[in-house]
Design a protein around this motif. Structure first.
Motif, PDB file in Angstrom:
ATOM      1  N   GLY A   1      47.137  46.819  44.726  1.00 47.86           N
ATOM      2  CA  GLY A   1      45.788  46.948  45.262  1.00 47.86           C
ATOM      3  C   GLY A   1      44.767  46.080  44.561  1.00 47.86           C
ATOM      4  N   ALA A   2      45.116  45.557  43.374  1.00 45.46           N
ATOM      5  CA  ALA A   2      44.201  44.656  42.663  1.00 45.46           C
ATOM      6  C   ALA A   2      43.891  43.407  43.483  1.00 45.46           C
ATOM      7  N   TYR A   3      44.794  43.055  44.393  1.00 43.86           N
ATOM      8  CA  TYR A   3      44.547  41.876  45.228  1.00 43.86           C
ATOM      9  C   TYR A   3      43.329  42.054  46.132  1.00 43.86           C
ATOM     10  N   TRP A   4      42.943  43.298  46.455  1.00 40.75           N
ATOM     11  CA  TRP A   4      41.749  43.499  47.269  1.00 40.75           C
ATOM     12  C   TRP A   4      40.505  42.970  46.561  1.00 40.75           C
ATOM     13  N   VAL A   5      40.458  43.108  45.242  1.00 40.63           N
ATOM     14  CA  VAL A   5      39.325  42.569  44.476  1.00 40.63           C
ATOM     15  C   VAL A   5      39.330  41.045  44.550  1.00 40.63           C
ATOM     16  N   MET A   6      40.516  40.445  44.534  1.00 42.57           N
ATOM     17  CA  MET A   6      40.619  38.988  44.660  1.00 42.57           C
ATOM     18  C   MET A   6      40.146  38.533  46.045  1.00 42.57           C
TER      19      MET A   6
END
Length: 405
Positions: free
Chosen positions: A376-381
């Motif tokens: 889910g960290a990719y959503w911040v990217m």
């Protein structure tokens, strides 16, 4: 004046592509990226072989982005003032080879940290200075940046593969000597580089278009916008760079498949570099950043949602846009909008902010995000890429007029 004389004069005035110069520049890119192709994937292996803990290895790797912030801009200013970027690159490559050699004789974390910092200061300006020379030659009509730069990416793939083979056969100790040899080779071939253009005075004023600085402030608004947008686009790759491999392995992909995914992304980047001049002509710098940001929103959103192999293949191909279009747009901006006497400073500032400050802050943040959110960290990217798109639309001035070299 006869028709024949007019045609002869025109032939002298129109610059022609210089194949020999393109070849010389390409050879230097190959040498430098051979070093990078060994260093990035295998230097942590060598450090662990020397007995360092994972946290100590992380510290040594983490200082590198910040050395770009300190070392690159002064090197760019000196290169612009002296017109000797070529000789500076040679000197830095010699120091790089010597610094790598020193690793063989130093024991303990403290000594390794000191040499790591020194090597970071030395390597940081080399590629930005080389980029400055190449886009300067492109502005004169002698070469095309993308087809020259792609040989660096190709060398990175080759060096990574060869380094892995040698590591398996010879053991961890071979890594250091590969790096020493690559740096020494870079110093030798850098003697092929042409000189730069010496700064003859203060920057041109704002009436001639956006530059690094103007008469009323140390930073022009368009140049600040350029740095902010490209920094956001670089920072959006942090989760992928730091945890892409780990995340894919936790989702069941084997190491060979992961390696092929990384190779695919670089191959896609090479294809974009091959058509970089056309992309610049079609879209211009701002259009290329919009493409990079839009592709980033899609790429990171999909990576946050799935680890299905067919989707991963498509998303790795998008690296051609999220990184390739970003970098080609940055080089096109510097070539078009920055005077020849300031290009060394511009490319080193781009490196310092885009891959120094941006990655130096986003990589630690990526560690925290991945620990809390996993994929889910990719959503911040994705949000980071989207912000870059909005800033590109709202802050940067559209100026398609080429600047005289």
């Amino acid at each position: 004046m006869t028709t024949l004389e007019i045609h002869a004069m025109g032939a002298r005035l129109v610059p022609r592509h210089d194949f020999r110069l393109a070849l010389r520049l390409s050879i230097v890119y190959v040498a430098i990226f051979v070093w990078m192709g060994v260093y990035l994937p295998y230097w942590p292996v060598w450090l662990a072989h020397r007995g360092l803990s994972p946290s100590e290895v992380g510290i040594l790797l983490g200082v590198s982005p910040w050395t770009r912030v300190i070392a690159s801009p002064p090197a760019g200013r000196w290169a612009d003032r002296s017109g000797q970027a070529n000789r500076l690159i040679t000197g830095l490559a010699v120091l790089l080879a010597a610094g790598q050699w020193c690793f063989a004789w130093v024991e303990g974390f403290g000594g390794l940290l000191l040499i790591t910092v020194a090597v970071g200061f030395v390597i940081a300006p080399i590629i930005p200075l080389l980029d400055g020379l190449t886009i300067g030659a492109e502005a004169e009509g002698k070469v095309s940046y993308g087809p020259v730069r792609l040989w660096g990416s190709a060398a990175f793939i080759g060096a990574s593969w060869a380094g892995g083979e040698l590591l398996e056969r010879q053991g961890e100790a071979i890594i250091l000597w590969l790096l020493v040899g690559a740096a020494a080779g870079g110093a030798v071939v850098s003697l092929l580089l042409p000189g730069g253009e010496r700064s003859a005075g203060p920057p041109r004023n704002e009436t001639e278009g956006p530059v690094i600085s103007d008469g009323s402030s140390s930073w022009s608004r368009p140049f600040v916008g350029f740095l902010v947008v490209t920094a956001l686009l670089h920072a959006s790759h942090a989760v992928l760079y730091a945890f892409g491999t780990q995340h894919w392995r936790t989702q069941g992909l084997d190491e060979s498949t992961v390696g092929l995914l990384w190779a695919l992304s670089v191959l896609a980047e090479i294809v974009l570099f091959a058509i970089a001049r056309r992309m610049d002509g079609w879209l211009g710098p701002r259009g290329l950043w919009l493409l990079a940001g839009g592709a980033g929103v899609v790429r990171w959103a999909v990576l946050a949602s799935t680890a299905s192999l067919p989707w991963l293949v498509v998303m790795q191909v998008l690296h051609a846009f999220t990184y390739g279009a970003l970098h080609v747009g940055a080089m096109a901006y510097v070539r078009r909008q920055v005077p020849a006497q300031e290009r060394g400073r511009a490319t080193t500032l781009y490196s310092a902010v885009g891959t120094g400050v941006a990655l130096g802050t986003s990589l630690p943040l990526a560690g925290w995000l991945y620990g809390e959110l996993a994929g889910g960290a990719y959503w911040v990217m994705a949000a980071c890429s989207g912000t870059a798109v909005l800033l590109t639309v709202g802050l940067l001035q559209a100026d398609s007029k080429p600047r005289r070299p």
